[in-house]
Design a protein around this motif. Structure first.
Motif, PDB file in Angstrom:
ATOM      1  N   ALA A  83       8.417  -0.431   2.455  1.00 26.30           N
ATOM      2  CA  ALA A  83       7.208   0.059   1.814  1.00 26.30           C
ATOM      3  C   ALA A  83       7.222  -0.389   0.360  1.00 26.30           C
ATOM      4  O   ALA A  83       8.230  -0.211  -0.333  1.00 26.30           O
ATOM      5  CB  ALA A  83       7.132   1.583   1.889  1.00 26.30           C
ATOM      6  N   ASP A 117       0.805  -1.217   0.000  1.00 22.97           N
ATOM      7  CA  ASP A 117       0.000   0.000   0.000  1.00 22.97           C
ATOM      8  C   ASP A 117       0.840   1.270   0.000  1.00 22.97           C
ATOM      9  O   ASP A 117       0.331   2.372   0.193  1.00 22.97           O
ATOM     10  CB  ASP A 117      -0.942   0.008   1.203  1.00 22.97           C
ATOM     11  N   GLY A 118       2.154   1.127  -0.200  1.00 21.52           N
ATOM     12  CA  GLY A 118       3.034   2.281  -0.228  1.00 21.52           C
ATOM     13  C   GLY A 118       3.396   2.812   1.144  1.00 21.52           C
ATOM     14  O   GLY A 118       4.158   3.784   1.249  1.00 21.52           O
ATOM     15  N   GLN A 119       2.901   2.194   2.206  1.00 23.34           N
ATOM     16  CA  GLN A 119       3.186   2.641   3.567  1.00 23.34           C
ATOM     17  C   GLN A 119       4.292   1.789   4.191  1.00 23.34           C
ATOM     18  O   GLN A 119       4.512   0.644   3.796  1.00 23.34           O
ATOM     19  CB  GLN A 119       1.917   2.541   4.416  1.00 23.34           C
ATOM     20  N   ASP A 120       4.971   2.368   5.179  1.00 24.38           N
ATOM     21  CA  ASP A 120       6.023   1.628   5.875  1.00 24.38           C
ATOM     22  C   ASP A 120       5.411   0.525   6.737  1.00 24.38           C
ATOM     23  O   ASP A 120       4.428   0.756   7.448  1.00 24.38           O
ATOM     24  CB  ASP A 120       6.828   2.565   6.777  1.00 24.38           C
ATOM     25  N   HIS A 121       6.020  -0.646   6.671  1.00 23.39           N
ATOM     26  CA  HIS A 121       5.596  -1.759   7.501  1.00 23.39           C
ATOM     27  C   HIS A 121       6.818  -2.380   8.152  1.00 23.39           C
ATOM     28  O   HIS A 121       7.851  -2.556   7.496  1.00 23.39           O
ATOM     29  CB  HIS A 121       4.862  -2.810   6.672  1.00 23.39           C
ATOM     30  N   GLN A 135       5.137   0.061  -3.188  1.00 29.23           N
ATOM     31  CA  GLN A 135       4.128   0.857  -3.880  1.00 29.23           C
ATOM     32  C   GLN A 135       3.912   0.321  -5.286  1.00 29.23           C
ATOM     33  O   GLN A 135       4.859   0.218  -6.075  1.00 29.23           O
ATOM     34  CB  GLN A 135       4.565   2.322  -3.959  1.00 29.23           C
TER      35      GLN A 135
END
Length: 263
Positions: free
Chosen positions: A82, A66-70, A84
């Motif tokens: 991340a 989702d393009g977010q940091d995990h 994307q």
């Protein structure tokens, strides 16, 4: 591009080139990129239903795309990732450690899905300028039905435009001690009799041994927290101008070979 693939393009070349130093073997060596033989064992990726998986990463990675940091545990070079999805053929990955970006890559899969082009910048084990480069990937097995074009089993077909700091290294032998230094900040100084010593400047390597294995050959063993992660067997040519290197990645069960030219 996942860290597993970038290892093939970058991190393997950042690992020290074992070489029997002393006399004509001292000096700076540069990898001949035209003679690099990358690992034949593929990396397996799946990008489907909003999830990204690197099945051959050690340990495996599974996060939302989702393009977010995990958060990602168990990897010495990064602790967050991340992914994307730019479009049906392009994916961007950003790796961070302690909140700081340490690697970024863009992988673009060809329209036929059989090849891919990668561009990356990686400072995950560099104290100076990041390593930059490009690579060409080849798909050897397709991903599951309905998945993104990035999905499948991939090998690195070729490498290009690698920055000099990823391909150069300097050795010096003095009184049975071998010193290594690289532009990216890695270094060690150990006896050439197999005695273990500290490895500095690389989060993935904490100790090293170096042992001669013939007149112009030696074996270097890299460890992390007591576990062997890589073994490099290197042989200097009779004229002292080139080194043939076999890199055995014990952590990921892959091998590659390359040659370095004395500068």
């Amino acid at each position: 591009m996942n860290k597993s693939l970038s290892a093939g393009l970058c991190l393997l070349l950042l690992c020290p080139i074992g070489a029997m130093a002393g006399g004509p073997f001292d000096g700076t060596w540069k990898v001949d990129m035209s003679k690099v033989q990358m690992p034949k064992k593929p990396d397996v990726l799946v990008l489907k239903d909003g999830m990204y998986e690197c099945k051959t990463c050690v340990p495996p990675v599974s996060i939302k795309a989702d393009g977010q940091d995990h958060p990602v545990a168990g990897h010495p070079y990064f602790d967050a990732m991340a992914v994307q999805v730019v479009d049906a053929h392009t994916v961007k990955e950003t790796d961070k450690k302690g909140g700081k970006v340490v690697a970024a890559s863009t992988t673009t899969v060809a329209p036929d899905g059989k090849t891919a082009h990668v561009e990356f910048s990686d400072s995950s084990n560099s104290s100076g300028a990041p390593v930059t480069g490009t690579g060409e990937l080849k798909q050897v097995a397709a991903g599951p039905a309905g998945s993104h074009a990035l999905s499948g089993s991939w090998v690195t077909a070729s490498m290009g435009q690698m920055s000099d700091n990823a391909t150069e290294i300097t050795f010096k032998e003095d009184g049975g001690m071998l010193s290594m230094s690289s532009p990216t900040g890695q270094s060690y100084q150990v006896k050439m009799d197999g005695t273990e010593g500290p490895y500095k400047g690389d989060p993935g390597i904490s100790a090293v041994t170096v042992k001669t294995a013939g007149k112009n050959s030696m074996v270097e063993t890299d460890k992390r927290d007591g576990k062997v992660v890589a073994v490099l067997t290197s042989t200097v040519s009779a004229d002292g101008k080139t080194m043939h290197v076999l890199f055995d990645d014990k952590l990921r069960d892959r091998t590659m070979t390359f040659e370095a030219v004395k500068q």
